[in-house]
Design a protein around this motif. Structure first.
Motif, mmCIF file in Angstrom:
data_model
loop_
_atom_site.group_PDB
_atom_site.id
_atom_site.type_symbol
_atom_site.label_atom_id
_atom_site.label_comp_id
_atom_site.label_asym_id
_atom_site.label_seq_id
_atom_site.Cartn_x
_atom_site.Cartn_y
_atom_site.Cartn_z
ATOM 1 N N GLU A 1 -5.314 49.970 22.687
ATOM 2 C CA GLU A 1 -5.019 51.364 22.345
ATOM 3 C C GLU A 1 -4.144 52.014 23.423
ATOM 4 O OE1 GLU A 1 -7.234 55.606 21.340
ATOM 5 O OE2 GLU A 1 -8.334 54.080 22.465
ATOM 6 N N GLN A 2 -4.414 51.703 24.679
ATOM 7 C CA GLN A 2 -3.613 52.262 25.778
ATOM 8 C C GLN A 2 -2.181 51.730 25.741
ATOM 9 O OE1 GLN A 2 -5.963 51.317 29.246
ATOM 10 N NE2 GLN A 2 -7.687 52.510 28.484
ATOM 11 N N VAL A 3 -2.020 50.465 25.381
ATOM 12 C CA VAL A 3 -0.676 49.898 25.246
ATOM 13 C C VAL A 3 0.063 50.587 24.099
ATOM 14 C CG1 VAL A 3 0.652 47.796 24.806
ATOM 15 C CG2 VAL A 3 -1.377 47.698 26.271
ATOM 16 N N GLU A 4 -0.629 50.881 23.007
ATOM 17 C CA GLU A 4 -0.011 51.595 21.887
ATOM 18 C C GLU A 4 0.409 53.005 22.308
ATOM 19 O OE1 GLU A 4 1.051 50.397 18.924
ATOM 20 O OE2 GLU A 4 0.447 48.496 19.854
ATOM 21 N N LEU A 5 -0.394 53.653 23.140
ATOM 22 C CA LEU A 5 -0.016 54.979 23.646
ATOM 23 C C LEU A 5 1.212 54.885 24.542
ATOM 24 C CD1 LEU A 5 -3.468 56.664 24.393
ATOM 25 C CD2 LEU A 5 -1.888 57.152 22.516
ATOM 26 N N LEU A 6 1.329 53.817 25.312
ATOM 27 C CA LEU A 6 2.519 53.598 26.139
ATOM 28 C C LEU A 6 3.757 53.481 25.252
ATOM 29 C CD1 LEU A 6 3.961 52.917 28.857
ATOM 30 C CD2 LEU A 6 3.336 50.527 28.432
ATOM 31 N N LYS A 7 3.660 52.714 24.186
ATOM 32 C CA LYS A 7 4.785 52.552 23.253
ATOM 33 C C LYS A 7 5.149 53.897 22.622
ATOM 34 C CE LYS A 7 3.557 47.804 22.048
ATOM 35 N NZ LYS A 7 3.117 46.908 20.967
ATOM 36 N N LYS A 8 4.144 54.653 22.219
ATOM 37 C CA LYS A 8 4.363 55.974 21.616
ATOM 38 C C LYS A 8 5.026 56.913 22.632
ATOM 39 C CE LYS A 8 1.805 59.673 19.306
ATOM 40 N NZ LYS A 8 0.494 60.154 18.881
ATOM 41 N N TYR A 9 4.559 56.853 23.875
ATOM 42 C CA TYR A 9 5.114 57.692 24.934
ATOM 43 C C TYR A 9 6.597 57.377 25.145
ATOM 44 C CZ TYR A 9 5.401 60.119 29.415
ATOM 45 O OH TYR A 9 5.748 60.972 30.429
ATOM 46 N N PHE A 10 6.944 56.104 25.210
ATOM 47 C CA PHE A 10 8.360 55.717 25.336
ATOM 48 C C PHE A 10 9.167 56.278 24.177
ATOM 49 C CE2 PHE A 10 7.829 52.536 28.705
ATOM 50 C CZ PHE A 10 9.087 52.539 29.296
ATOM 51 N N ALA A 11 8.666 56.123 22.958
ATOM 52 C CA ALA A 11 9.396 56.580 21.772
ATOM 53 C C ALA A 11 9.658 58.081 21.807
ATOM 54 C CB ALA A 11 8.624 56.200 20.510
ATOM 55 N N GLU A 12 8.724 58.844 22.372
ATOM 56 C CA GLU A 12 8.862 60.295 22.409
ATOM 57 C C GLU A 12 9.664 60.798 23.607
ATOM 58 O OE1 GLU A 12 4.933 61.985 22.165
ATOM 59 O OE2 GLU A 12 4.522 60.984 20.269
ATOM 60 N N LYS A 13 9.603 60.111 24.722
ATOM 61 C CA LYS A 13 10.173 60.614 25.973
ATOM 62 C C LYS A 13 11.479 59.948 26.392
ATOM 63 C CE LYS A 13 6.972 63.550 27.205
ATOM 64 N NZ LYS A 13 7.287 64.909 27.625
ATOM 65 N N PHE A 14 11.817 58.821 25.761
ATOM 66 C CA PHE A 14 13.016 58.069 26.123
ATOM 67 C C PHE A 14 13.837 57.885 24.853
ATOM 68 C CE2 PHE A 14 15.565 54.414 27.332
ATOM 69 C CZ PHE A 14 15.757 54.553 28.690
ATOM 70 N N VAL A 15 14.831 58.739 24.673
ATOM 71 C CA VAL A 15 15.637 58.745 23.454
ATOM 72 C C VAL A 15 17.049 58.278 23.796
ATOM 73 C CG1 VAL A 15 16.566 60.183 21.588
ATOM 74 C CG2 VAL A 15 14.274 60.649 22.516
ATOM 75 N N VAL A 16 17.523 57.314 23.033
ATOM 76 C CA VAL A 16 18.867 56.774 23.237
ATOM 77 C C VAL A 16 19.679 56.987 21.963
ATOM 78 C CG1 VAL A 16 20.226 54.703 23.755
ATOM 79 C CG2 VAL A 16 18.002 55.040 24.859
ATOM 80 N N LYS A 17 20.853 57.566 22.141
ATOM 81 C CA LYS A 17 21.786 57.720 21.027
ATOM 82 C C LYS A 17 23.015 56.881 21.342
ATOM 83 C CE LYS A 17 20.433 62.387 19.678
ATOM 84 N NZ LYS A 17 20.887 63.778 19.544
#
Length: 145
Positions: free
Chosen positions: A53-69
């Motif tokens: 669950e903590q690893v899934e939160l890490l993935k979610k955190y990256f998706a929300e805080k690290f945005v690449v266009k």
């Protein structure tokens, strides 16, 4: 505790594989603290108490805080794996279907909710050029062409 707050993110474009390869280096205590604050759940990444669950939160955190266009279009980060080295969590990610780059826009506010002095250093390599950005809580977006 350490006295400075910095993370290093390396972004390399592979023309052959048509992808961006991303390596992020974060202090373990900082990323755990940031995840706990954002999701109100205990985080023990890189410890014997780490849970899926903590690893899934890490993935979610990256998706929300690290945005690449890439070329003006937001791209999905694919989290591949992680490892630890001393007190640093190293995360490996990629963005596929990137045949060429005319512009690269990066928004990175990781760990800034906990530490205003956090600095995210972005090092890039694409189109034969190496560039870097220094992102801070006052300026957490940057563009490279």
């Amino acid at each position: 505790m350490h006295k400075f707050y910095v993370a290093i993110h390396q972004i390399n474009h592979s023309k052959e594989k048509k992808m961006l390869q991303i390596t992020s280096r974060l202090f373990i205590d900082d990323i755990n603290e940031a995840i706990e604050k954002k999701y109100h759940k205990k985080s023990r990444l890189a410890s014997e108490y780490e849970s899926p669950e903590q690893v899934e939160l890490l993935k979610k955190y990256f998706a929300e805080k690290f945005v690449v266009k890439v070329n003006g279009q937001a791209k999905n980060l694919e989290f591949l794996s992680k490892e630890t080295e001393d007190n640093v969590l190293i995360c490996y990610l990629r963005i596929t279907a990137v045949p060429k780059i005319s512009s690269l826009e990066i928004e990175n506010s990781m760990i800034m909710e906990n530490h205003n002095e956090q600095q995210n250093i972005i090092q890039t390599s694409f189109n034969g050029n190496k560039n870097s950005l220094l992102l801070t809580s006052e300026n957490f977006k940057g563009m490279l062409k």
